[in-house]
Scaffold this active site. Sequence first.
Site, short mmCIF file in Angstrom:
data_model
loop_
_atom_site.label_atom_id
_atom_site.label_comp_id
_atom_site.label_asym_id
_atom_site.label_seq_id
_atom_site.Cartn_x
_atom_site.Cartn_y
_atom_site.Cartn_z
N ASP A 67 0.82 -1.21 0.00
CA ASP A 67 0.00 0.00 0.00
C ASP A 67 0.85 1.27 0.00
O ASP A 67 2.07 1.21 0.18
CB ASP A 67 -0.96 -0.01 1.20
CG ASP A 67 -0.26 -0.45 2.50
OD1 ASP A 67 0.98 -0.46 2.55
OD2 ASP A 67 -0.97 -0.76 3.47
N ASP A 136 -6.82 -2.93 14.72
CA ASP A 136 -8.23 -3.27 14.47
C ASP A 136 -8.37 -4.49 13.55
O ASP A 136 -9.45 -4.76 13.02
CB ASP A 136 -8.97 -2.05 13.88
CG ASP A 136 -8.40 -1.61 12.52
OD1 ASP A 136 -7.45 -2.25 12.02
OD2 ASP A 136 -8.91 -0.62 11.96
N HIS A 138 -6.76 -5.02 10.64
CA HIS A 138 -6.64 -4.81 9.18
C HIS A 138 -5.32 -5.36 8.64
O HIS A 138 -4.33 -5.43 9.35
CB HIS A 138 -6.83 -3.34 8.80
CG HIS A 138 -5.72 -2.41 9.16
ND1 HIS A 138 -5.85 -1.38 10.06
CD2 HIS A 138 -4.43 -2.33 8.71
CE1 HIS A 138 -4.72 -0.73 10.15
NE2 HIS A 138 -3.82 -1.28 9.35
N GLU A 143 -9.55 -1.81 5.97
CA GLU A 143 -10.16 -1.53 7.27
C GLU A 143 -11.44 -2.34 7.48
O GLU A 143 -11.98 -2.91 6.52
CB GLU A 143 -10.47 -0.03 7.34
CG GLU A 143 -9.24 0.87 7.24
CD GLU A 143 -8.44 0.94 8.54
OE1 GLU A 143 -8.37 -0.06 9.28
OE2 GLU A 143 -7.88 2.02 8.81
#
Length: 259
Positions: A67, A136, A138, A143
């Site tokens: 990314d 979280d 990811h 997400e």
Amino acid sequence: MEIVVCKDKAEASRKAADMIAALVKRNPKCVLGLATGSTPVLMYGELAKDVKAKKISFRQVKTWNLDEYYGLAPTHDQSYRYFMNENLFKKIDIQIKNTHVLNGLAKDPVKECKAYEAAIKRAGGIDLQVLGIGSDGHIAFNEPGTSLKSRTSVVYLTPSTIKDNARLFFHGKLDEVPTRALSMGVGTICEAKRVVLLAFGKGKADAVKGMVEGGMSQFCTASALQAHNDAWVFCDEDAASKLKLKDYYAWRSATVLKG
Ligand code: GLP
């Protein structure tokens, strides 16, 4: 999913580096998927040591990163391209033309993402994908709420990821963290032939628990790896601390690794 529970992150990083080094030795023209974040830094250091000791060479290896922040130039000191150059590429013998990071300044980001996927396919697909995990759950920048079949695209960061990333990077300045990124999709990542995920520290314990023992859900995109048949998790005791079957996974992975 094999969970390799190590006494600390140094041991986990070395074991993960061994797996990558073995692949590079076996197939010097392999295709690697790479990750950023603080987690893989030690492992990249171990690979650099192996190159220096002439145990392996990245001369013919090709890489694609997960990314990049949307709106950041590759030269920006918080961009993932910059991170990779500093933490790995400058320390090994890879040819920079063989390294690929999504262009955060692409005029047409949709086209950029499509071209990235096409280039991975042309290279024969990713042999081994390195991953970290967000607190979280990811992977890359996928997400909660992202389809587990998603492809490389423009994505939107959650407030918690923006906060995590400001704490670790961006000199702690929340308003400097971009709110969007270009990211490989969950579906794209799951097509890698092998996946190696690293997770360290208590702050990742809930995410690891969700990934390994939670239901497969787009609320924890790392849980998609439950359906991957060659996924490895290298973690320390803290990151593994909430796993119900921790001791079993540790015993099983040690046995599998011994062969
Ligand atoms: C970012 C990256 C992820 C990385 C995560 C965790 O969100 N896009 O690829 O896994 O941060 O970072 P760290 O390893 O610093 O905890």
